[in-house]
Design a protein around this motif. Structure first.
Motif, PDB file in Angstrom:
ATOM      1  N   LYS A  39       0.839  -1.203   0.000  1.00  0.00           N
ATOM      2  CA  LYS A  39       0.000   0.000   0.000  1.00  0.00           C
ATOM      3  C   LYS A  39       0.874   1.253   0.000  1.00  0.00           C
ATOM      4  O   LYS A  39       0.560   2.241  -0.678  1.00  0.00           O
ATOM      5  CB  LYS A  39      -0.926  -0.008   1.212  1.00  0.00           C
ATOM      6  CG  LYS A  39      -1.907   1.155   1.253  1.00  0.00           C
ATOM      7  CD  LYS A  39      -2.841   1.046   2.446  1.00  0.00           C
ATOM      8  CE  LYS A  39      -3.821   2.210   2.484  1.00  0.00           C
ATOM      9  NZ  LYS A  39      -4.748   2.097   3.651  1.00  0.00           N
ATOM     10  N   ARG A  40       1.946   1.213   0.753  1.00  0.00           N
ATOM     11  CA  ARG A  40       2.839   2.373   0.859  1.00  0.00           C
ATOM     12  C   ARG A  40       3.859   2.421  -0.277  1.00  0.00           C
ATOM     13  O   ARG A  40       4.270   3.500  -0.698  1.00  0.00           O
ATOM     14  CB  ARG A  40       3.573   2.332   2.204  1.00  0.00           C
ATOM     15  CG  ARG A  40       2.682   2.470   3.433  1.00  0.00           C
ATOM     16  CD  ARG A  40       2.395   3.929   3.743  1.00  0.00           C
ATOM     17  NE  ARG A  40       3.604   4.680   4.033  1.00  0.00           N
ATOM     18  CZ  ARG A  40       4.140   4.793   5.255  1.00  0.00           C
ATOM     19  NH1 ARG A  40       3.567   4.187   6.296  1.00  0.00           N
ATOM     20  NH2 ARG A  40       5.232   5.511   5.448  1.00  0.00           N
ATOM     21  N   ASN A  41       4.295   1.245  -0.714  1.00  0.00           N
ATOM     22  CA  ASN A  41       5.339   1.184  -1.736  1.00  0.00           C
ATOM     23  C   ASN A  41       5.038   0.035  -2.700  1.00  0.00           C
ATOM     24  O   ASN A  41       5.516  -1.086  -2.513  1.00  0.00           O
ATOM     25  CB  ASN A  41       6.712   0.984  -1.093  1.00  0.00           C
ATOM     26  CG  ASN A  41       7.842   0.970  -2.116  1.00  0.00           C
ATOM     27  OD1 ASN A  41       7.597   1.006  -3.321  1.00  0.00           O
ATOM     28  ND2 ASN A  41       9.072   0.895  -1.650  1.00  0.00           N
ATOM     29  N   PRO A  42       4.248   0.307  -3.746  1.00  0.00           N
ATOM     30  CA  PRO A  42       3.885  -0.749  -4.701  1.00  0.00           C
ATOM     31  C   PRO A  42       5.080  -1.332  -5.449  1.00  0.00           C
ATOM     32  O   PRO A  42       4.961  -2.404  -6.057  1.00  0.00           O
ATOM     33  CB  PRO A  42       2.929  -0.041  -5.670  1.00  0.00           C
ATOM     34  CG  PRO A  42       2.460   1.170  -4.942  1.00  0.00           C
ATOM     35  CD  PRO A  42       3.594   1.589  -4.067  1.00  0.00           C
ATOM     36  N   ASN A  43       6.218  -0.667  -5.416  1.00  0.00           N
ATOM     37  CA  ASN A  43       7.405  -1.156  -6.122  1.00  0.00           C
ATOM     38  C   ASN A  43       8.292  -2.048  -5.259  1.00  0.00           C
ATOM     39  O   ASN A  43       9.329  -2.517  -5.718  1.00  0.00           O
ATOM     40  CB  ASN A  43       8.228   0.020  -6.637  1.00  0.00           C
ATOM     41  CG  ASN A  43       7.508   0.786  -7.724  1.00  0.00           C
ATOM     42  OD1 ASN A  43       6.888   0.184  -8.604  1.00  0.00           O
ATOM     43  ND2 ASN A  43       7.568   2.107  -7.676  1.00  0.00           N
ATOM     44  N   ALA A  44       7.895  -2.257  -4.012  1.00  0.00           N
ATOM     45  CA  ALA A  44       8.670  -3.141  -3.129  1.00  0.00           C
ATOM     46  C   ALA A  44       8.550  -4.583  -3.606  1.00  0.00           C
ATOM     47  O   ALA A  44       7.614  -4.955  -4.331  1.00  0.00           O
ATOM     48  CB  ALA A  44       8.174  -3.005  -1.696  1.00  0.00           C
ATOM     49  N   TYR A  45       9.503  -5.404  -3.181  1.00  0.00           N
ATOM     50  CA  TYR A  45       9.484  -6.827  -3.508  1.00  0.00           C
ATOM     51  C   TYR A  45       9.201  -7.644  -2.247  1.00  0.00           C
ATOM     52  O   TYR A  45       9.677  -7.305  -1.154  1.00  0.00           O
ATOM     53  CB  TYR A  45      10.818  -7.268  -4.116  1.00  0.00           C
ATOM     54  CG  TYR A  45      11.020  -6.734  -5.513  1.00  0.00           C
ATOM     55  CD1 TYR A  45      10.358  -7.303  -6.595  1.00  0.00           C
ATOM     56  CD2 TYR A  45      11.866  -5.651  -5.748  1.00  0.00           C
ATOM     57  CE1 TYR A  45      10.529  -6.810  -7.883  1.00  0.00           C
ATOM     58  CE2 TYR A  45      12.050  -5.152  -7.027  1.00  0.00           C
ATOM     59  CZ  TYR A  45      11.377  -5.726  -8.093  1.00  0.00           C
ATOM     60  OH  TYR A  45      11.539  -5.237  -9.364  1.00  0.00           O
ATOM     61  N   ILE A  46       8.439  -8.716  -2.442  1.00  0.00           N
ATOM     62  CA  ILE A  46       8.068  -9.610  -1.347  1.00  0.00           C
ATOM     63  C   ILE A  46       8.474 -11.026  -1.724  1.00  0.00           C
ATOM     64  O   ILE A  46       8.143 -11.509  -2.815  1.00  0.00           O
ATOM     65  CB  ILE A  46       6.552  -9.544  -1.076  1.00  0.00           C
ATOM     66  CG1 ILE A  46       6.188  -8.174  -0.493  1.00  0.00           C
ATOM     67  CG2 ILE A  46       6.112 -10.669  -0.142  1.00  0.00           C
ATOM     68  CD1 ILE A  46       4.703  -7.934  -0.388  1.00  0.00           C
TER      69      ILE A  46
END
Length: 299
Positions: A132-139
């Motif tokens: 939600k805060r950082n759509p470009n993050a990786y999980i």
């Protein structure tokens, strides 16, 4: 020199990640309360991640690698960070409910898993808060992680049994399957993400080959130089009282990982590395009274 922030950095996964990037010549910062021995070569930011204030504002990180467990962990860190480029969250396969068809794919529904409980739902909430805060993050969602620095009493328990020439008490016929991922391969895949920057942002990670618990125990005995003999346990007792894993078989679809990184350590090689570390670091593993339970209840 690239700057990396690793949350934690003192136990198993986060410690291995920190030392991996130190060895690659990165400028590695670790964020923890300084209650445990720090790895050589890291730069300590001593703080509680739930009370960071302005501690991180002065830093600029190329990459943040977070092993946070809850949405609060993620939210508070994001609120405290200054400038950063990449954010990678080490999540878990515990986010998939046990009733979803397997192998689990990344787009499978997420919900409570009766075996993992709050740990899994907390990870779901952490993932949601991050994207939600950082759509470009990786999980990243691994299965059972293993390798040097593993403080969880899994392969170490089997090594102890092998070293003591004990018969191994195996749940039922030992056909239950497990899936693993070596912590070094986890780091290598992080390297791939940072280099390739794929458009997909959620990845299952793991060895595509699953292994029966019988075979896994045999491999653990082999690296000790012993041959396993078994006692099958068919009694109606809680499996985790005498074995390292829940009575829960699952498998991740890791085909998307293999499209980007097609080679991983064999389980044999990985367990050899685990044993080489364990034999000199037995005091760093959190033992459970599994052998005592076997002797008092199953023998």
């Amino acid at each position: 020199m690239k700057k990396i922030l690793v949350t934690g950095g003192t136990v198993f996964v986060s410690r291995y990640i920190a030392e991996y990037y130190v060895a690659k010549g990165y400028d590695v910062y670790v964020l923890n309360r300084n209650t445990k021995e720090q790895s050589k070569g890291v730069k300590l930011i001593e703080a509680d991640r739930h009370d960071l204030g302005e501690t991180l504002r002065e830093y600029r990180f190329d990459t943040v690698i977070d092993t946070g467990y809850t949405s609060d962990d993620v939210e508070l860190l994001l609120n405290a960070l200054g400038d950063y480029e990449n954010y990678i969250l080490i999540s878990s396969s515990a986010v998939y409910p046990e009733y979803v068809p397997q192998p689990f794919k990344e787009d499978a529904p997420l919900s409570n898993n009766k075996y993992w409980g709050k740990y899994g739902t907390n990870k779901i909430e952490a993932e949601t808060a991050l994207l939600k805060r950082n759509p470009n993050a990786y999980i990243l969602r691994p299965p059972y992680l293993y390798g040097p620095m593993n403080n969880v009493y899994r392969e170490a328990f089997v090594f102890d049994c092998a070293l003591a020439d004990r018969k191994f008490y195996l749940p039922k016929d030992g056909d239950m399957k497990l899936q693993f991922f070596h912590v070094h391969d986890l780091c290598r895949f992080i390297d791939v993400l940072l280099k390739v920057k794929p458009s997909r942002h959620i990845f299952n990670v793991g060895n595509k080959e699953v292994v029966s618990i019988r075979k896994w125990v045999e491999l653990c005995y082999n690296v000790v130089g012993k041959q396993a003999s078994f006692v099958s346990v068919h009694q109606d007792v809680e499996q985790r009282n005498y074995f390292s894993f829940y009575d829960y078989e699952y498998c991740l679809d890791v085909s998307l990982q293999y499209e980007l990184m097609g080679d991983v350590k064999s389980l044999e090689q990985g367990l050899e590395e685990s044993y080489a570390w364990y034999i000199n670091n037995k005091d760093k593993v959190n033992r459970k009274p599994l052998i005592e339970y076997i002797e008092n209840t199953l023998c």
